[in-house]
Each structure stands twice: as C-alpha cells, then as structure tokens.
Design a protein around this motif. Structure first.
Motif, PDB file in Angstrom:
ATOM      1  N   LEU A  16      52.331  20.381  35.166  1.00 33.39           N
ATOM      2  CA  LEU A  16      51.245  19.516  34.683  1.00 33.39           C
ATOM      3  C   LEU A  16      50.074  20.315  34.129  1.00 33.39           C
ATOM      4  O   LEU A  16      49.062  19.721  33.759  1.00 33.39           O
ATOM      5  CB  LEU A  16      50.751  18.616  35.820  1.00 33.39           C
ATOM      6  N   ALA A  17      50.214  21.642  34.072  1.00 31.00           N
ATOM      7  CA  ALA A  17      49.101  22.484  33.626  1.00 31.00           C
ATOM      8  C   ALA A  17      48.596  22.120  32.227  1.00 31.00           C
ATOM      9  O   ALA A  17      47.377  22.057  32.011  1.00 31.00           O
ATOM     10  CB  ALA A  17      49.503  23.955  33.699  1.00 31.00           C
ATOM     11  N   ILE A  71      54.695  22.126  45.435  1.00 30.56           N
ATOM     12  CA  ILE A  71      53.419  21.707  44.851  1.00 30.56           C
ATOM     13  C   ILE A  71      53.013  22.660  43.735  1.00 30.56           C
ATOM     14  O   ILE A  71      52.501  22.232  42.685  1.00 30.56           O
ATOM     15  CB  ILE A  71      52.333  21.636  45.945  1.00 30.56           C
ATOM     16  N   LEU A  72      53.232  23.955  43.935  1.00 28.97           N
ATOM     17  CA  LEU A  72      52.882  24.932  42.906  1.00 28.97           C
ATOM     18  C   LEU A  72      53.677  24.682  41.631  1.00 28.97           C
ATOM     19  O   LEU A  72      53.113  24.705  40.524  1.00 28.97           O
ATOM     20  CB  LEU A  72      53.145  26.345  43.430  1.00 28.97           C
ATOM     21  N   ILE A  75      58.787  24.272  56.587  1.00 30.44           N
ATOM     22  CA  ILE A  75      58.503  23.133  55.716  1.00 30.44           C
ATOM     23  C   ILE A  75      57.211  23.344  54.939  1.00 30.44           C
ATOM     24  O   ILE A  75      57.109  23.022  53.760  1.00 30.44           O
ATOM     25  CB  ILE A  75      58.430  21.828  56.547  1.00 30.44           C
ATOM     26  N   SER A  76      56.195  23.907  55.580  1.00 30.33           N
ATOM     27  CA  SER A  76      54.920  24.102  54.896  1.00 30.33           C
ATOM     28  C   SER A  76      55.067  25.047  53.710  1.00 30.33           C
ATOM     29  O   SER A  76      54.521  24.817  52.633  1.00 30.33           O
ATOM     30  CB  SER A  76      53.880  24.660  55.875  1.00 30.33           C
TER      31      SER A  76
END
Length: 299
Positions: free
Chosen positions: A106-107, A99-100, A91-92
C-alpha cells in the motif's frame, strides 16, 4: 525356491538373490524375501537381463546411500520454519512480517495520499480538459511532471524524516517504534499546515470516528489527519481548476458566438477555438504560471 540355495545379499532387512527359474532353463529370476522366508516380489527374465537389472538397482542404492547431504550452509530449513511460524510464541513475529508486507503493497497509495501529488495531478487534468487537447500532453508526461514536482515540494519534509528517524534507526540508535513516531512528525506537520485553514475537515473525521475533540495536534490520529488532508487537497485542486477554466471558457464563448453570427453553425467551435487557446496559453507562459503557483500554494 529357497533363497538359501542362491547367491543372496542381505540389504535393509530384506534378502535379494538370483536363482534359475527351472532346472536347465535359460530363464532366471531375481527374488526378494523377508528373513522369515516370505516372498516379497520376483522378477523373471533372461539371465543377462536379470543380472543387468540387479546391478543397476544395487549401484543406485549404493550411490544414494553414499550421496552427501545437501549443502545448507545458510542454515535454512523452510519446512521447520513454516512449522515454527504457527507456534504461539512466534505469532507476533509472523504477524509483524505480514503487516510489513501489507504496508509495502500500500506504499504507493500512502505516499500519494500524504503528499502534494493529489493536488498537482488534478490541476493538470483540469488544464488539459479546459484546453480540449484530448490526450495532449499524454498521461505519462503529466504523471511524471507531477511526481518530480512532488519530490521537489516534499524534499524538506523527507529530508527531516531521514535525519530524525531513518538515519538513527539504521545506526541502531532508535527502535522501530520510536523511529516510526519520529518519522511521522515531519509528515504530520506538513499535512497540518495544509488543513490549518479548514479545521472543520478534521472535525468531520473526528466525529465520524467518534473521537473526543482534540486539544493539541498530537491528539489527532494520523488516519484522521490523512483523510482531512486529502479532502482539503481535493477542494483546493477544484478551486484552482475553476480558475483555469475561466479564460478558456471565454474563448469558447467568443468563438461560438462569432460562428453563429456568420451562419457557420455546422462547424464545431472547438476546431476554431483550440488554436486560440494554445497561442494564449503559450503567450501567457501558462506552464510557468501554473507550476509556480502550485508550488507556492504549499508554502
């Protein structure tokens, strides 16, 4: 009809065979039986037709059985990867990838909100409105000029980001978290220089987030600093826009008063004042003055 009395073939746990439909008939049937004698299915037709279908079925089955396994030299197994991605121990990793991807989408907004682009493009917008030139220069030209000016202003900052964070990370000298922390330092220093004269902007967003009063710059979270920096950029851009408006406003007032004195009230003043605005801007070398002062405002 018993498959034992026909020419039978055993394949995959079933018995296939061809037998005459009736004694002396030109019709025959292709049958499929289970080993216990139960009929699974049968195909009735002319002998030539049944033989052709039988040959086609067995050739296809043989070719499929002998077909090589698909090349998987890269070791990719999408189904297995998808099943493993939802396992607790993975999961991590899955969340990290998610997230990446979110950050990458949104960069552009992040780059606009943490650089000089906001101030520059707003000032250019005020300039075009003050001159009343409608869509001249077009948006593409103004945005392109703003982007290149932003690159020139931010070049020292991002050069420091590359030297301190990106290059060591690419050389496997830093971990991802350490590289992120080092890369944010030059950007934070740039934003702190812009809000140094407006500590109440930082205090406003610290209060909104219910955070204690910071004792050092490191105590200010990055998201609070970005909000304060953007608010300061809007304030400065509007101040510069007001100063730009004044000479053009004077020209509009003079032209409007002259037209009213001459009784030409039906003639729009903008048609007369626009050439005077353009010649004044050109004679004063307006683009050089605005661009140079914008760049100096970030020093």
């Amino acid at each position: 009809m018993n498959p034992a009395h026909s020419s039978a073939i055993y394949h995959n746990g079933l018995i296939y065979g061809i037998m005459p439909k009736d004694a002396g008939s030109l019709m025959c049937q292709f049958v499929c039986y289970k080993p216990d004698g139960t009929l699974v299915w049968s195909l009735v037709g002319s002998r030539l037709r049944v033989v052709c279908v039988t040959v086609a079925l067995f050739v296809s089955a043989s070719a499929f059985a002998q077909a090589p396994a698909p090349d998987n030299s890269l070791g990719l197994n999408l189904l297995r990867s998808a099943e493993q991605a939802v396992q607790p121990e993975q999961i991590s990793t899955t969340m990290s990838v998610f997230i990446l991807l979110t950050v990458l989408s949104l960069a552009p907004a992040i780059l606009v909100m943490t650089t000089s682009f906001t101030r520059i493009i707003i000032v250019f917008g005020f300039l075009r409105q003050a001159m009343a030139t409608q869509q001249t220069p077009p948006n593409q030209v103004l945005i392109g000029l703003a982007l290149f000016l932003t690159a020139a202003i931010m070049a020292p900052t991002y050069q420091a980001v590359y030297n301190d964070a990106l290059a060591p990370y690419m050389d496997n000298q830093l971990g991802a978290r350490d590289a992120l922390d080092r890369g944010m330092r030059p950007v934070r220093d740039f934003m702190f220089r812009q809000v140094a004269d407006r500590p109440k902007d930082v205090a406003l967003f610290m209060n909104i987030n219910k955070l204690p009063r910071p004792q050092t710059p490191d105590d200010v979270p990055t998201h609070v600093l970005i909000c304060a920096f953007t608010l300061n950029e809007l304030r400065v851009a509007f101040m510069i826009g007001f100063i730009i408006y004044i000479p053009f406003l004077i020209i509009d007032m003079v032209v409007a008063s002259t037209l009213m004195a001459m009784g030409m009230m039906m003639l729009p003043p903008v048609f007369i004042s626009l050439p005077f605005k353009i010649i004044l801007f050109v004679l004063a070398d307006g683009w050089y003055l605005i661009v140079s002062e914008l760049v100096r405002s970030f020093a």
